[in-house]
Design an enzyme around this catalytic site. Sequence first.
Site, PDB file in Angstrom:
ATOM      1  CE  LYS A   1      43.366  53.309  57.012  1.00 50.95           C
ATOM      2  NZ  LYS A   1      42.251  54.717  56.827  1.00 50.95           N
TER       3      LYS A   1
ATOM      4  CD  GLU B   1      40.955  46.179  50.560  1.00 47.47           C
ATOM      5  OE1 GLU B   1      41.004  45.881  50.992  1.00 47.47           O
ATOM      6  OE2 GLU B   1      39.719  47.589  50.191  1.00 47.47           O
TER       7      GLU B   1
ATOM      8  CE1 TYR C   1      42.026  53.727  51.625  1.00 46.73           C
ATOM      9  CE2 TYR C   1      43.474  54.066  51.589  1.00 46.73           C
ATOM     10  CZ  TYR C   1      42.558  53.342  52.024  1.00 46.73           C
ATOM     11  OH  TYR C   1      43.035  53.333  53.443  1.00 46.73           O
TER      12      TYR C   1
ATOM     13  CG  ASN D   1      39.815  55.138  59.657  1.00 48.60           C
ATOM     14  OD1 ASN D   1      41.236  55.759  59.101  1.00 48.60           O
ATOM     15  ND2 ASN D   1      39.325  55.603  58.924  1.00 48.60           N
TER      16      ASN D   1
ATOM     17  CG  HIS E   1      42.112  49.475  55.046  1.00 48.38           C
ATOM     18  ND1 HIS E   1      40.744  49.247  53.708  1.00 48.38           N
ATOM     19  CD2 HIS E   1      41.775  47.604  54.169  1.00 48.38           C
ATOM     20  CE1 HIS E   1      40.217  48.992  53.103  1.00 48.38           C
ATOM     21  NE2 HIS E   1      41.100  47.883  53.344  1.00 48.38           N
TER      22      HIS E   1
HETATM   23  P1  ADP Z   1      36.493  52.786  55.449  1.00 46.04           P
HETATM   24  O1  ADP Z   1      37.598  52.636  56.238  1.00 46.04           O
HETATM   25  O2  ADP Z   1      35.046  52.559  56.976  1.00 46.04           O
HETATM   26  O3  ADP Z   1      36.016  51.611  54.549  1.00 46.04           O
HETATM   27  P2  ADP Z   1      35.652  54.302  53.352  1.00 46.04           P
HETATM   28  O4  ADP Z   1      36.779  53.507  52.501  1.00 46.04           O
HETATM   29  O5  ADP Z   1      34.540  55.302  53.021  1.00 46.04           O
HETATM   30  O6  ADP Z   1      35.934  54.320  54.628  1.00 46.04           O
HETATM   31  O7  ADP Z   1      37.925  55.612  53.179  1.00 46.04           O
HETATM   32  C1  ADP Z   1      38.546  54.605  52.861  1.00 46.04           C
HETATM   33  C2  ADP Z   1      39.706  55.861  53.830  1.00 46.04           C
HETATM   34  O8  ADP Z   1      39.546  57.789  53.500  1.00 46.04           O
HETATM   35  C3  ADP Z   1      38.392  56.161  55.125  1.00 46.04           C
HETATM   36  O9  ADP Z   1      39.289  55.231  56.462  1.00 46.04           O
HETATM   37  C4  ADP Z   1      38.630  57.163  55.806  1.00 46.04           C
HETATM   38  O10 ADP Z   1      40.828  57.435  56.574  1.00 46.04           O
HETATM   39  C5  ADP Z   1      39.291  58.001  54.916  1.00 46.04           C
HETATM   40  N1  ADP Z   1      38.052  59.065  54.452  1.00 46.04           N
HETATM   41  C6  ADP Z   1      36.905  57.999  54.659  1.00 46.04           C
HETATM   42  N2  ADP Z   1      35.734  59.524  55.012  1.00 46.04           N
HETATM   43  C7  ADP Z   1      36.915  60.532  54.851  1.00 46.04           C
HETATM   44  C8  ADP Z   1      36.168  62.191  54.707  1.00 46.04           C
HETATM   45  N3  ADP Z   1      35.110  62.051  54.784  1.00 46.04           N
HETATM   46  N4  ADP Z   1      36.890  62.465  55.296  1.00 46.04           N
HETATM   47  C9  ADP Z   1      38.022  62.457  55.703  1.00 46.04           C
HETATM   48  N5  ADP Z   1      38.590  61.417  54.979  1.00 46.04           N
HETATM   49  C10 ADP Z   1      38.260  60.196  54.996  1.00 46.04           C
HETATM   50 MG    MG Z   2      36.450  50.912  52.949  1.00 51.01          MG
END
Ligand code: ADP
Ligand code: MG
Length: 136
Positions: free
Chosen positions: A12, A129, A52, A115, A118
């Site tokens: 990212k 994807e 997303y 974070n 992905h």
């Molecule tokens: P993952 O990437 O672990 O699969 P999700 O699919 O739940 O997580 O969420 C997609 C992305 O949205 C996350 O990787 C993160 O960048 C962002 N995200 C998820 N939850 C939150 C949150 N509570 N607050 C801010 N950003 C979030």
């Molecule tokens: Mg996800």
Amino acid sequence: MNKSNYTLAILKPDCYRKNLVGTIIDKILNAGFIIKKMKMIHLAKEEAEKFYEVHKRKDFYIELIKFMTSGPSFPMILEKENAIETFREFIGSTDPNKAAEGTIRKLYADNVRQNIVHGSDTEINAKREIQFFFNS
Ligand code: ADP
Ligand code: MG
């Protein structure tokens, strides 16, 4: 090709900004993943929104789109046995504070949004994807 051996990863924009692209690629390779395809792309708003779209009603959606369009990303197709699950374990929980020791997010992520990486979460999503970024 058995899709369960393939997953879609994205380094990212925070990964790029923190000069961690080389480090994370090194770790991915050392963990036994094969990079089948990779590219550098600055996501447009519409592209990030589409990628997303499953999260569009979440309260973090707008900030997530801003973040994902804030700089270059590196989507890649990774190959490994049981790639989807193995890569999710390798990167750790979405929130670095909850991620296991030694995982990418625990080591490098600033917060639950920024974070670093992905990883696809299911076979259906991996397929979608991979198609999204590589038409394959
Ligand atoms: P993952 O990437 O672990 O699969 P999700 O699919 O739940 O997580 O969420 C997609 C992305 O949205 C996350 O990787 C993160 O960048 C962002 N995200 C998820 N939850 C939150 C949150 N509570 N607050 C801010 N950003 C979030
Ligand atoms: Mg996800």
